[in-house]
Design a protein around this motif. Structure first.
Motif, short mmCIF file in Angstrom:
data_model
loop_
_atom_site.label_atom_id
_atom_site.label_comp_id
_atom_site.label_asym_id
_atom_site.label_seq_id
_atom_site.Cartn_x
_atom_site.Cartn_y
_atom_site.Cartn_z
N GLU A 106 0.05 -7.98 -7.33
CA GLU A 106 1.54 -7.69 -7.21
C GLU A 106 2.66 -7.16 -8.17
N PHE A 107 2.19 -7.94 -9.46
CA PHE A 107 2.75 -7.43 -10.34
C PHE A 107 2.73 -5.95 -11.04
N ALA A 108 1.31 -5.65 -10.82
CA ALA A 108 0.83 -4.23 -11.12
C ALA A 108 1.41 -3.22 -10.13
N ARG A 109 1.43 -3.76 -8.80
CA ARG A 109 2.12 -2.69 -7.81
C ARG A 109 3.34 -2.61 -8.08
N GLN A 110 4.29 -3.51 -8.66
CA GLN A 110 5.75 -3.46 -8.78
C GLN A 110 6.11 -2.65 -9.90
N TYR A 111 5.15 -2.35 -10.95
CA TYR A 111 5.40 -1.66 -11.93
C TYR A 111 4.57 -0.42 -12.37
N GLY A 112 3.91 -0.21 -11.04
CA GLY A 112 2.93 1.21 -10.95
C GLY A 112 1.59 0.80 -12.13
N TYR A 113 1.06 0.01 -12.24
CA TYR A 113 -0.06 -0.30 -13.12
C TYR A 113 -1.21 -0.18 -12.32
#
Length: 456
Positions: A56-63
């Motif tokens: 979810e962290f990666a999804r939010q910041y586009g990683y």
């Protein structure tokens, strides 16, 4: 997909540090295989509390995420210190020495250090009772610090620091009598205790040590700021609580005697009905182990089970439900299991499309127990209370309210025993978890299944 494990340069050379994900777009995450970290679930997808949060962290910041699974604490710490990854998310409390060379992110899960013993032996009350005993701990963890502190007062205290296993493996060894006690995190024991009914907490050691992601000392300021904001957001919007509930919310539902009985019937009774559950999986598309967990909760795998209210059979079907599903003999194990599986499949299809698994499954199970209308009422109440009506962890708070007159205003279907639905679902979650550990998933083949005869 997992990438190959990164290896240290053998000649003592230093690899160049990884490029910041802010520039590369790739977030490299160190983890380990385990129930709270990174494991392949029944659908073939990687799951775990750490995995869900990182994704979810990666999804939010586009990683995009590249996972690296490693085998012990030393490897994890070494790779992070050498800046071969950006984050370590491995459900670990590190030793004081390791904490000095790394940087801890926001704490997200409080936990204590607990001494676990085998209940087949005498419960140790304190460290003095462990003198001369076989005590084990995972090397490189904060538990080593606690043991060193205890040994300052008890010079005879000895232990084995295991570098080739995780806490789950130590608990398994303790269960089989290979150790007398092991020191682990309370969160690790909470996830594993229903697998080992002969283990229990002897005493608590030291103060709480909350879990947190770990970072290199000189991590990117932008990445660090993003992580701070991410945890602030998921704490405020309740997403963190929902993730924690998904993996830890059901662990205390059953007593040890319930687990012991279940494990015994897995050995003596389940093999007889396993082919029928396989057949029901083929027909319904539902994991046979989930169907077996439901059937155990309903009837303890007794084809002739009958309740005072008239529900009968392996899946404890009412007459109306049996008629709807074409079950002519509720005491026929094959008919009952297949009918129950198809009924659950229908209930899963009734859930809103936006519901994600496993919340969709737990809602359908609650409907299996009390009816879809009552589940919808509980979801309405959740909305009125500013809870998430699409999250099981919130709906299970409102289901019990349907048994009280004070809360019936505005709901369409009136009174129900909503608390029973919560117990029903949470118990099944525990049984399903055990089955996933000990029973293999079923992959259909061209060979016909050898089904037992009717009434068995």
């Amino acid at each position: 997909m997992l990438v190959p494990v990164l290896l240290l340069v053998s000649d003592g050379g230093q690899r160049p540090s990884v490029v910041s994900p802010v520039h590369s777009g790739e977030l490299i995450v160190l983890t380990r295989n385990g129930a709270a970290c990174h494991f392949e679930d029944a659908s073939g997808q990687y799951s775990g509390l750490e995995t869900d949060m990182i994704n979810e962290f990666a999804r939010q910041y586009g990683y995009r995420v590249r996972w690296i699974e490693l085998n012990n604490v030393d490897q994890l710490v070494s790779q992070l210190v050498q800046q071969q990854a950006h984050i370590m998310a491995a459900d670990l409390d590190l030793s004081a020495a390791d904490q000095r060379v790394l940087r801890a992110g926001p704490a997200y899960l409080p936990q204590a250090q607990v001494m676990i013993y085998n209940t087949d032996s005498t419960q140790p009350k304190n460290f003095s009772d462990l003198l001369g005993k076989r005590l084990a701990v995972v090397a490189g963890t904060q538990h080593i610090d606690a043991l060193n502190s205890a040994r300052a007062h008890l010079p005879g205290l000895r232990w084995i620091a295991v570098s080739t296993a995780w806490e789950e493996q130590l608990l398994d060894s303790l269960s089989h009598g290979e150790f007398d006690a092991v020191l682990v995190d309370s969160a690790s024991f909470a996830l594993a205790r229903h697998l080992y009914p002969n283990l229990d907490i002897a005493f608590t050691v030291g103060e709480e040590a909350p879990l947190a992601w770990q970072f290199p000392k000189n991590t990117s300021p932008i990445l660090w700021s993003q992580v701070q904001q991410f945890f602030k957001t998921i704490e405020q919007n309740g997403e963190l609580d929902r993730w924690v509930e998904r993996y830890y919310g059901y662990v205390d539902q059953l007593e040890d005697t319930d687990i012991s009985g279940f494990l015994e019937r897995m050995r003596t009774t389940l093999p007889k009905f396993r082919p029928i559950f396989y057949h029901a999986q083929i027909a319904s598309g539902i994991d046979w182990r989930l169907l077996a967990a439901i059937s155990y909760q309903e009837s303890h795998w007794d084809p002739y089970a009958t309740s005072p209210t008239g529900v009968r059979g392996m899946m404890m079907m009412t007459t109306d439900t049996a008629d709807k599903m074409g079950v002519t003999d509720r005491l026929d194990a094959k008919q009952s299991i297949l009918g129950g599986a198809m009924y659950l499949s229908e209930l899963m299809a009734l859930q809103p499309v936006r519901l994600e698994d496993p919340d969709r499954v737990w809602m359908a199970l609650a409907a299996y127990n009390q009816g879809q209308g009552h589940v919808e009422d509980a979801r309405v109440l959740a909305q009125h209370r500013h809870l998430n009506a699409d999250a099981w962890c919130d709906v299970k708070q409102t289901l019990p309210l349907l048994s009280g007159n004070l809360h019936l205003y505005g709901v369409k279907h009136g009174y129900c025993r909503g608390g029973e639905a919560v117990i029903f679902v949470e118990s099944i979650r525990t049984y399903y978890d055990i089955l996933k550990k000990y029973e293999k998933p079923y992959t259909p083949s061209l060979e016909p299944l050898d089904l037992p005869g009717s009434g068995n």
